[in-house]
Scaffold this motif. Structure first.
Motif, PDB file in Angstrom:
ATOM      1  N   ALA A   1       0.835  -1.206   0.000  1.00 28.92           N
ATOM      2  CA  ALA A   1       0.000   0.000   0.000  1.00 28.92           C
ATOM      3  C   ALA A   1       0.867   1.251   0.000  1.00 28.92           C
ATOM      4  CB  ALA A   1      -0.933  -0.004   1.211  1.00 28.92           C
ATOM      5  N   ASN A   2       1.951   1.229   0.792  1.00 24.45           N
ATOM      6  CA  ASN A   2       2.856   2.376   0.839  1.00 24.45           C
ATOM      7  C   ASN A   2       3.399   2.733  -0.530  1.00 24.45           C
ATOM      8  OD1 ASN A   2       3.092   3.585   3.339  1.00 24.45           O
ATOM      9  ND2 ASN A   2       4.635   2.164   4.095  1.00 24.45           N
ATOM     10  N   THR A   3       3.949   1.743  -1.223  1.00 26.22           N
ATOM     11  CA  THR A   3       4.552   2.023  -2.525  1.00 26.22           C
ATOM     12  C   THR A   3       3.485   2.403  -3.549  1.00 26.22           C
ATOM     13  OG1 THR A   3       4.527  -0.366  -3.016  1.00 26.22           O
ATOM     14  CG2 THR A   3       6.566   0.565  -2.144  1.00 26.22           C
ATOM     15  N   LEU A   4       2.305   1.803  -3.424  1.00 28.66           N
ATOM     16  CA  LEU A   4       1.206   2.160  -4.324  1.00 28.66           C
ATOM     17  C   LEU A   4       0.791   3.610  -4.117  1.00 28.66           C
ATOM     18  CD1 LEU A   4      -0.959   1.322  -6.406  1.00 28.66           C
ATOM     19  CD2 LEU A   4      -2.385   0.571  -4.475  1.00 28.66           C
ATOM     20  N   PHE A   5       0.630   4.018  -2.863  1.00 31.38           N
ATOM     21  CA  PHE A   5       0.250   5.399  -2.566  1.00 31.38           C
ATOM     22  C   PHE A   5       1.316   6.367  -3.066  1.00 31.38           C
ATOM     23  CE2 PHE A   5      -2.198   3.684   1.319  1.00 31.38           C
ATOM     24  CZ  PHE A   5      -3.333   3.497   0.562  1.00 31.38           C
ATOM     25  N   ASP A   6       2.597   6.043  -2.821  1.00 33.69           N
ATOM     26  CA  ASP A   6       3.680   6.916  -3.282  1.00 33.69           C
ATOM     27  C   ASP A   6       3.590   7.151  -4.788  1.00 33.69           C
ATOM     28  OD1 ASP A   6       4.724   7.131  -0.747  1.00 33.69           O
ATOM     29  OD2 ASP A   6       6.288   5.620  -1.042  1.00 33.69           O
ATOM     30  N   HIS A   7       3.356   6.056  -5.523  1.00 35.04           N
ATOM     31  CA  HIS A   7       3.299   6.166  -6.979  1.00 35.04           C
ATOM     32  C   HIS A   7       2.087   6.982  -7.430  1.00 35.04           C
ATOM     33  CE1 HIS A   7       3.818   4.663 -11.171  1.00 35.04           C
ATOM     34  NE2 HIS A   7       2.507   4.868 -11.200  1.00 35.04           N
ATOM     35  N   VAL A   8       0.925   6.650  -6.896  1.00 30.89           N
ATOM     36  CA  VAL A   8      -0.308   7.313  -7.340  1.00 30.89           C
ATOM     37  C   VAL A   8      -0.283   8.799  -7.040  1.00 30.89           C
ATOM     38  CG1 VAL A   8      -2.799   7.472  -6.920  1.00 30.89           C
ATOM     39  CG2 VAL A   8      -1.726   5.244  -7.259  1.00 30.89           C
ATOM     40  N   PHE A   9       0.187   9.168  -5.837  1.00 30.60           N
ATOM     41  CA  PHE A   9       0.165  10.580  -5.476  1.00 30.60           C
ATOM     42  C   PHE A   9       1.262  11.389  -6.154  1.00 30.60           C
ATOM     43  CE2 PHE A   9      -2.217   8.832  -1.791  1.00 30.60           C
ATOM     44  CZ  PHE A   9      -3.390   9.527  -2.022  1.00 30.60           C
ATOM     45  N   SER A  10       2.229  10.698  -6.737  1.00 28.14           N
ATOM     46  CA  SER A  10       3.241  11.413  -7.520  1.00 28.14           C
ATOM     47  C   SER A  10       2.888  11.431  -8.997  1.00 28.14           C
ATOM     48  CB  SER A  10       4.619  10.763  -7.324  1.00 28.14           C
ATOM     49  OG  SER A  10       4.637   9.458  -7.863  1.00 28.14           O
ATOM     50  N   THR A  11       1.825  10.733  -9.363  1.00 30.15           N
ATOM     51  CA  THR A  11       1.421  10.636 -10.774  1.00 30.15           C
ATOM     52  C   THR A  11       0.154  11.419 -11.074  1.00 30.15           C
ATOM     53  OG1 THR A  11       2.382   8.407 -10.880  1.00 30.15           O
ATOM     54  CG2 THR A  11       0.845   9.015 -12.632  1.00 30.15           C
ATOM     55  N   PHE A  12      -0.802  11.385 -10.146  1.00 32.54           N
ATOM     56  CA  PHE A  12      -2.091  12.031 -10.378  1.00 32.54           C
ATOM     57  C   PHE A  12      -2.330  13.161  -9.380  1.00 32.54           C
ATOM     58  CE2 PHE A  12      -2.585   7.599 -11.757  1.00 32.54           C
ATOM     59  CZ  PHE A  12      -2.980   7.790 -13.075  1.00 32.54           C
ATOM     60  N   THR A  13      -3.111  14.114  -9.808  1.00 33.29           N
ATOM     61  CA  THR A  13      -3.530  15.193  -8.927  1.00 33.29           C
ATOM     62  C   THR A  13      -4.814  14.758  -8.227  1.00 33.29           C
ATOM     63  OG1 THR A  13      -2.590  16.830 -10.438  1.00 33.29           O
ATOM     64  CG2 THR A  13      -4.164  17.621  -8.801  1.00 33.29           C
ATOM     65  N   ILE A  14      -4.721  14.517  -6.934  1.00 31.77           N
ATOM     66  CA  ILE A  14      -5.812  13.905  -6.184  1.00 31.77           C
ATOM     67  C   ILE A  14      -6.515  14.924  -5.283  1.00 31.77           C
ATOM     68  CG2 ILE A  14      -6.408  12.103  -4.512  1.00 31.77           C
ATOM     69  CD1 ILE A  14      -5.474  11.069  -7.259  1.00 31.77           C
ATOM     70  N   ASN A  15      -7.837  14.834  -5.273  1.00 34.68           N
ATOM     71  CA  ASN A  15      -8.642  15.650  -4.369  1.00 34.68           C
ATOM     72  C   ASN A  15      -8.616  14.989  -2.991  1.00 34.68           C
ATOM     73  OD1 ASN A  15     -10.581  17.006  -2.918  1.00 34.68           O
ATOM     74  ND2 ASN A  15     -12.262  16.598  -4.334  1.00 34.68           N
ATOM     75  N   GLU A  16      -7.844  15.545  -2.051  1.00 37.17           N
ATOM     76  CA  GLU A  16      -7.644  14.904  -0.751  1.00 37.17           C
ATOM     77  C   GLU A  16      -8.923  14.830   0.080  1.00 37.17           C
ATOM     78  OE1 GLU A  16      -5.882  17.527   2.466  1.00 37.17           O
ATOM     79  OE2 GLU A  16      -5.055  18.444   0.654  1.00 37.17           O
ATOM     80  N   SER A  17      -9.951  15.586  -0.275  1.00 36.32           N
ATOM     81  CA  SER A  17     -11.188  15.553   0.499  1.00 36.32           C
ATOM     82  C   SER A  17     -12.166  14.500  -0.005  1.00 36.32           C
ATOM     83  CB  SER A  17     -11.871  16.928   0.462  1.00 36.32           C
ATOM     84  OG  SER A  17     -12.311  17.242  -0.846  1.00 36.32           O
ATOM     85  N   GLU A  18     -11.776  13.770  -1.062  1.00 39.19           N
ATOM     86  CA  GLU A  18     -12.671  12.742  -1.581  1.00 39.19           C
ATOM     87  C   GLU A  18     -11.886  11.501  -1.992  1.00 39.19           C
ATOM     88  OE1 GLU A  18     -16.604  12.223  -4.396  1.00 39.19           O
ATOM     89  OE2 GLU A  18     -15.483  14.097  -4.487  1.00 39.19           O
ATOM     90  N   MET A  19     -11.335  10.847  -0.976  1.00 33.91           N
ATOM     91  CA  MET A  19     -10.598   9.602  -1.191  1.00 33.91           C
ATOM     92  C   MET A  19     -11.318   8.471  -0.461  1.00 33.91           C
ATOM     93  SD  MET A  19      -6.620  10.725  -0.847  1.00 33.91           S
ATOM     94  CE  MET A  19      -6.710  10.723   0.949  1.00 33.91           C
ATOM     95  N   TYR A  20     -11.471   7.336  -1.149  1.00 33.63           N
ATOM     96  CA  TYR A  20     -12.159   6.180  -0.586  1.00 33.63           C
ATOM     97  C   TYR A  20     -11.226   4.979  -0.618  1.00 33.63           C
ATOM     98  CZ  TYR A  20     -16.140   9.173  -1.741  1.00 33.63           C
ATOM     99  OH  TYR A  20     -17.000  10.234  -1.844  1.00 33.63           O
ATOM    100  N   VAL A  21     -11.441   4.057   0.308  1.00 33.58           N
ATOM    101  CA  VAL A  21     -10.693   2.807   0.319  1.00 33.58           C
ATOM    102  C   VAL A  21     -11.702   1.671   0.425  1.00 33.58           C
ATOM    103  CG1 VAL A  21     -10.320   2.891   2.828  1.00 33.58           C
ATOM    104  CG2 VAL A  21      -8.776   1.544   1.387  1.00 33.58           C
TER     105      VAL A  21
END
Length: 410
Positions: A125-145
């Motif tokens: 999960a750590n490495t996945l999050f690192d990659h995704v957040f360095s690749t896409f512009t994410i709306n931090e107020s609307e994240m789901y798991v």
């Protein structure tokens, strides 16, 4: 969060690094909107499931990806991180694609995280999050798991440990057994989804009761189904509820309300007493601040006061009680036999399964569902013993479990 929760993560920008979280608080730096876009981001196709995207700076890690047709590289996007118990990324993404198109969510599902030790899954999960957040512009107020089965437990644990997700979608299983993964003061909304023939149905009912006591905003969606990823219409229902529970996508509330009300009426017309009551109750609990619900209340009270409904409730209660009895007897014997597989009396097991088959043949609806849950529960226990990530089983134990699996569905 307590610094002792995740001592094995040392990366300074890790989602799990509690010192980092305490230092930066709501300014959580892994969510900083990057001023540039990667080449990979631009070339991803929209509206299709991409089976495998490499996680940069790792050896062999990847994820499945779905970008909605409305995806725009110039705007922050909402996102759903999905965890699949067998690390089948595309399988985990598939149920969410309609919801992604409706609400504009990016969907990401790991091809590495699977049932097994949480430490490994947290690392993926750590490495996945690192990659995704360095690749896409994410709306931090609307994240789901989200996740299914063991993936649902993992998703809930990640939501608790990070406290950075607005919603959890837990399919076919409840919470992790680790005390540090249990929600207490978290602010996310939690929606459970479970088939009424799912082996974890009883658990999900209990889970809902527990979450009510904690004060966590939650609901449980049940439907006619077994232990598998829910169909898209149930995932869509979960996101309709999350929309109002998280106070987002207000433009869709009227449409969502009408869809939920029509479905409740349809279930009632089809004599699905328990499912209809569940849907009416959810409308009354969560839409009452925004809509006039006099007709919904009348429908609910008429239904729950009816003889067919009361009969079905009693049948369910009796089935659950029987399920507890059967489950204790079978699993007490299973746990005993797994320790001494060479001395197992398989004739005892044959007789028990023959009894279950006869009960199923002459039983009413709730009893039939109970037996399906019971069978699959034991099948899953026997199957899991062959997973080296979960158990260290010898040949005798594996052979016993194989015999049990063969007997269950005779």
């Amino acid at each position: 969060m307590n610094k002792s929760i995740m001592p094995f993560y040392s990366k300074s920008d890790s989602i799990f690094n509690t010192g980092f979280l305490k230092s930066f608080g709501l300014a959580f730096c892994w969510l900083v909107l990057l001023p540039f876009l990667t080449f990979a981001q631009i070339t991803f196709k929209k509206g299709v499931v991409i089976d495998s995207v490499e996680v940069l700076n790792t050896t062999g890690e990847s994820f499945a990806l779905y970008l909605p047709k409305s995806f725009d590289t110039t705007k922050p996007s909402s996102i759903i991180f999905v965890f699949e118990p067998a690390a089948r990324g595309a399988v985990g993404v598939a149920p969410f694609t309609e919801a992604a198109e409706t609400y504009g969510h990016i969907i990401v599902c790991s091809n590495n995280s699977k049932n097994g030790p949480y430490e490994k899954s947290f690392q993926f999960a750590n490495t996945l999050f690192d990659h995704v957040f360095s690749t896409f512009t994410i709306n931090e107020s609307e994240m789901y798991v989200a996740g299914f089965s063991g993936g649902a437990r993992l998703a809930s644990a990640i939501a608790v440990l990070t406290d950075r997700f607005v919603g959890v979608i837990a399919c076919g299983a409840g919470l992790s057994a680790d005390p540090s993964h249990i929600p207490s003061v978290q602010s996310f909304a939690y929606v459970g989804i479970c088939g009424n023939e799912d082996m974890n149905y009883r658990e999900m009912l209990n889970n809902k009761g527990f979450l009510e006591k904690t004060g966590l905003k939650n609901t449980l969606i049940t439907y006619n189904g077994e232990h598998r990823w829910p169909p898209k219409d149930q995932i869509n229902k979960a996101f309709r509820w999350l929309s109002i529970a998280t106070d987002t996508h207000k433009e869709s509330w009227v449409t969502n309300f009408n869809a939920e009300y029509q479905e409740a009426d349809l279930l009632k017309a089809n004599n699905e007493q328990l499912l209809a009551a569940e849907n009416y109750d959810r409308l009354l609990r969560f839409y009452s601040s925004h809509f006039s619900l006099d007709t919904v209340k009348t429908s609910y009270l008429t239904l729950t006061g009816s003889k067919p409904y009361k009969t079905e409730v009693k049948a369910l209660q009796m089935a659950l009680a029987k399920e507890d009895e059967w489950s204790k007897r079978l699993f007490d014997r299973f746990n005993k036999d797994i320790q001494s597989p060479k001395s197992v009396n398989m004739s005892w097991w044959r007789k028990e399964f023959e009894k279950l088959k006869k009960l199923e043949e002459k039983g009413a609806k709730q009893q039939k569902k109970m037996i399906k849950r019971l069978r699959f529960s034991l099948f899953a226990a026997a199957y899991s013993r062959g997973n080296p990530n979960l158990y260290s089983s010898n040949n005798g134990q594996l052979e016993f479990c194989k015999k049990i699996r063969n007997l269950i569905y005779l």
